[in-house]
Design a protein around this motif. Structure first.
Motif, PDB file in Angstrom:
ATOM      1  N   LEU A  33       0.732  10.557 -13.491  1.00  0.00           N
ATOM      2  CA  LEU A  33       0.347   9.362 -14.443  1.00  0.00           C
ATOM      3  C   LEU A  33       1.603   9.100 -15.709  1.00  0.00           C
ATOM      4  O   LEU A  33       2.699   7.446 -15.122  1.00  0.00           O
ATOM      5  N   THR A  34       2.377  10.542 -15.950  1.00  0.00           N
ATOM      6  CA  THR A  34       3.856  10.592 -16.931  1.00  0.00           C
ATOM      7  C   THR A  34       4.559   9.303 -16.531  1.00  0.00           C
ATOM      8  O   THR A  34       5.460   8.914 -16.658  1.00  0.00           O
ATOM      9  N   LYS A  35       5.143  10.007 -14.907  1.00  0.00           N
ATOM     10  CA  LYS A  35       5.781   9.070 -14.290  1.00  0.00           C
ATOM     11  C   LYS A  35       6.036   7.708 -13.643  1.00  0.00           C
ATOM     12  O   LYS A  35       6.511   6.606 -14.078  1.00  0.00           O
ATOM     13  N   LEU A  36       4.597   7.104 -13.400  1.00  0.00           N
ATOM     14  CA  LEU A  36       4.144   6.278 -13.407  1.00  0.00           C
ATOM     15  C   LEU A  36       4.473   5.334 -14.892  1.00  0.00           C
ATOM     16  O   LEU A  36       4.743   4.231 -14.830  1.00  0.00           O
ATOM     17  N   LEU A  37       3.852   5.777 -15.935  1.00  0.00           N
ATOM     18  CA  LEU A  37       3.684   5.136 -17.188  1.00  0.00           C
ATOM     19  C   LEU A  37       5.073   4.583 -17.787  1.00  0.00           C
ATOM     20  O   LEU A  37       6.010   3.798 -17.886  1.00  0.00           O
ATOM     21  N   VAL A  51       0.872  -1.087   0.095  1.00  0.00           N
ATOM     22  CA  VAL A  51       0.334  -0.219  -0.248  1.00  0.00           C
ATOM     23  C   VAL A  51       0.746   1.663   0.056  1.00  0.00           C
ATOM     24  O   VAL A  51       1.523   1.727   0.726  1.00  0.00           O
ATOM     25  N   PRO A  52       0.562   2.474  -0.907  1.00  0.00           N
ATOM     26  CA  PRO A  52       1.224   3.947  -0.435  1.00  0.00           C
ATOM     27  C   PRO A  52       1.547   4.009   0.723  1.00  0.00           C
ATOM     28  O   PRO A  52       0.152   4.239   0.877  1.00  0.00           O
ATOM     29  N   TRP A  65      -2.838  -0.113  -7.325  1.00  0.00           N
ATOM     30  CA  TRP A  65      -3.011  -0.040  -6.340  1.00  0.00           C
ATOM     31  C   TRP A  65      -3.518   1.247  -6.456  1.00  0.00           C
ATOM     32  O   TRP A  65      -5.304   1.249  -5.654  1.00  0.00           O
ATOM     33  N   ARG A  66      -3.563   2.027  -7.046  1.00  0.00           N
ATOM     34  CA  ARG A  66      -5.004   3.294  -8.139  1.00  0.00           C
ATOM     35  C   ARG A  66      -5.770   2.743  -8.451  1.00  0.00           C
ATOM     36  O   ARG A  66      -6.737   2.734  -8.365  1.00  0.00           O
ATOM     37  N   VAL A  67      -5.047   1.680  -9.378  1.00  0.00           N
ATOM     38  CA  VAL A  67      -6.068   1.038 -10.485  1.00  0.00           C
ATOM     39  C   VAL A  67      -7.299   0.514  -9.792  1.00  0.00           C
ATOM     40  O   VAL A  67      -8.400  -0.049  -9.765  1.00  0.00           O
ATOM     41  N   GLU A  68      -6.762  -0.210  -8.422  1.00  0.00           N
ATOM     42  CA  GLU A  68      -7.586  -1.113  -7.885  1.00  0.00           C
ATOM     43  C   GLU A  68      -8.536  -0.614  -6.835  1.00  0.00           C
ATOM     44  O   GLU A  68      -9.750  -0.683  -6.540  1.00  0.00           O
ATOM     45  N   ARG A  69      -8.323  -0.064  -6.310  1.00  0.00           N
ATOM     46  CA  ARG A  69      -8.960   1.328  -6.003  1.00  0.00           C
ATOM     47  C   ARG A  69      -9.644   1.820  -5.908  1.00  0.00           C
ATOM     48  O   ARG A  69     -10.991   2.014  -5.616  1.00  0.00           O
ATOM     49  N   ALA A  70      -9.452   2.421  -6.862  1.00  0.00           N
ATOM     50  CA  ALA A  70     -10.290   3.557  -7.339  1.00  0.00           C
ATOM     51  C   ALA A  70     -11.028   2.596  -9.010  1.00  0.00           C
ATOM     52  O   ALA A  70     -12.358   2.861  -9.139  1.00  0.00           O
ATOM     53  N   LEU A  71     -10.621   2.038  -9.486  1.00  0.00           N
ATOM     54  CA  LEU A  71     -11.706   1.122 -10.347  1.00  0.00           C
ATOM     55  C   LEU A  71     -12.343  -0.275  -9.796  1.00  0.00           C
ATOM     56  O   LEU A  71     -12.772  -1.501 -10.765  1.00  0.00           O
ATOM     57  N   GLY A  72     -11.701  -1.413  -8.343  1.00  0.00           N
ATOM     58  CA  GLY A  72     -12.196  -2.365  -8.569  1.00  0.00           C
ATOM     59  C   GLY A  72     -11.304  -3.351  -9.735  1.00  0.00           C
ATOM     60  O   GLY A  72     -11.654  -4.609  -9.691  1.00  0.00           O
ATOM     61  N   PRO A  86      -1.469   8.482  -9.544  1.00  0.00           N
ATOM     62  CA  PRO A  86      -2.080  10.352 -10.152  1.00  0.00           C
ATOM     63  C   PRO A  86      -3.217  10.599  -8.692  1.00  0.00           C
ATOM     64  O   PRO A  86      -4.484   9.567  -8.681  1.00  0.00           O
ATOM     65  N   GLY A  87      -3.724  11.721  -8.840  1.00  0.00           N
ATOM     66  CA  GLY A  87      -4.999  12.698  -7.716  1.00  0.00           C
ATOM     67  C   GLY A  87      -3.635  13.015  -6.484  1.00  0.00           C
ATOM     68  O   GLY A  87      -4.381  13.931  -5.356  1.00  0.00           O
TER      69      GLY A  87
END
Length: 422
Positions: free
Chosen positions: A201-205, A90-91, A268-275, A121-122
């Motif tokens: 997102l640029t950095k993570l990409l 977890v971040p 983590w963000r994708v899982e948390r925000a989008l399931g 992102p966010g």
């Protein structure tokens, strides 16, 4: 301008020194008193900032280091470059949040706060902005805020801080203008984007792209070994194609602060925000995280073929840093290889001419210098990090068996050592 750079590590110190060289009055803020003491005496612990360069800005009066938060008052620009680790997947934004509160205590109308720490992102708008507003009592329109991802590549002489394009963003047009103007004075090229989320997102990409492709060639190396195909030769041949292919090389795993961590922030963000799961990242994490285990399996097999057991064998690991010609041992796969071998009962020794400070390694690991005598005394030599300072001729002349995880010895035509490629 009066500039504060919060965090004086691999990211913050190069930024702080560059800003001081550009003529700003810079305060390097760090909560580690040992670091600040070193900086105050002109001793750099970051290879990209040689000590003479640090001493020059200290002597000019444009840079100083402190642990005292009250010395941050009156800043025009404040940049957050603190760590963003993972805790149990977890971040952990504890350092970012604490730093934002400290800066908010001294935030005044018209000042600018920039987050550089890698995150999901966010974060800038959903975490940092509310802290700044609540702690300072100012509205978001009273100050400037944005995100500019760090792109420090330790030890990269071709692309130092000032030559690497800098992505910049702001929560509004005024913030973007202020942040772009600041970095325009520090780097050759700035790349404005529409929002902090895009910059985050640029950095993570960037790092997810590297992480996934390294995992691809790592798995290919494992399979090619079983198939009896030289994966290194195939990679070199594929690299001759002038389009549609980018070279990535296998190795004993990934290290540093970025690759083992950043893609997981996005997952983590994708899982948390989008399931939903980010399957590419999860698969890459699994492959890269288990490369040290594969290295150990290869060593166990090599010793077994020589009628030797791992227990009691003397194994010399060459390279403890995660990257060649640097002293950065953060998340280095070498330390995991050492731990696994030690747990199997091996006598493990590690040589690294760059890593001179204490690292997070198993205390049973014996630090040595890779002399001819040390190499000859080993039952197995494992090249994990291919520093140019290693004497490869001596290694091949005296080592009975070498597992080369970096394809560094293929062109060294000295010695009679038994060489095995990853």
């Amino acid at each position: 301008m009066h500039v504060v750079v919060a965090g004086q590590g691999y990211v913050g110190l190069p930024l702080a020194v560059r800003a001081a060289e550009a003529g700003h009055h810079v305060i390097g803020y760090d909560v580690d008193p040992h670091r600040v003491q070193q900086l105050a005496t002109g001793r750099s612990y970051v290879e990209d900032v040689p000590s003479p360069r640090l001493r020059a800005v200290l002597e000019s009066g444009t840079y100083s280091a402190t642990t005292a938060a009250d010395e941050l008052a009156g800043y025009d620009i404040a940049v957050i470059t603190v760590p963003t680790p993972l805790r149990d997947g977890v971040p952990d934004l504890t350092y970012v949040e604490a730093c934002a509160r400290t800066l908010a205590d001294h935030l005044r109308p018209g000042a600018t706060v920039i987050l550089e720490s890698t995150t999901y992102p966010g974060t800038t708008e959903e975490v940092v902005l509310p802290i700044l507003e609540k702690t300072s009592g100012l509205a978001g329109t009273d100050f400037r805020l944005g995100f500019s991802p760090e792109r420090i590549d330790p030890g990269n002489k071709a692309w130092p801080f000032e030559k690497t394009p800098k992505v910049v963003s702001g929560v509004d047009a005024a913030s973007l203008d202020a942040i772009k103007s600041f970095y325009d004075g520090l780097v050759e090229t700035t790349v404005p984007v529409s929002s902090p989320k895009v910059a985050e997102l640029t950095k993570l990409l960037e790092n997810t792209f590297r992480h996934v492709n390294i995992a691809l060639v790592n798995e290919m190396a494992i399979l090619c070994h079983e198939l009896g195909v030289n994966v290194w030769e195939a990679i070199t041949a594929a690299s001759s194609k002038p389009f549609g292919f980018m070279r990535f090389s296998p190795g004993p795993g990934v290290g540093g602060h970025c690759l083992p961590i950043d893609p997981s922030y996005l997952s983590w963000r994708v899982e948390r925000a989008l399931g939903q799961s980010f399957r590419f990242v999860e698969l890459a994490n699994d492959i890269n995280a288990h490369m040290p285990d594969y290295v150990v399996r290869r060593l166990v097999k090599a010793l077994n073929e020589r009628s030797m057991a791992v227990r009691g064998s003397r194994i010399l690991l060459l390279g403890l840093a995660y990257k060649a010609d640097t002293a950065d041992a953060r998340e280095s796969p070498s330390t995991r290889v050492a731990e696994l071998l030690l747990d199997l009962g091996a006598e493990v020794r590690g040589a690294d001419p760059h890593v001179v400070d204490d690292i997070r390694a198993d205390p049973r690991l014996i630090r040595v210098v890779a002399t001819a005598e040390e190499v000859a005394a080993a039952d197995v030599v494992v090249l994990l990090t291919d520093h140019t300072t290693f004497d490869y001729g001596t290694i091949l002349e005296h080592a009975p068996y070498v597992l080369d995880c970096r394809n560094r010895l293929a062109d060294v035509n000295v010695g009679l050592a038994d060489i095995d490629l990853l």
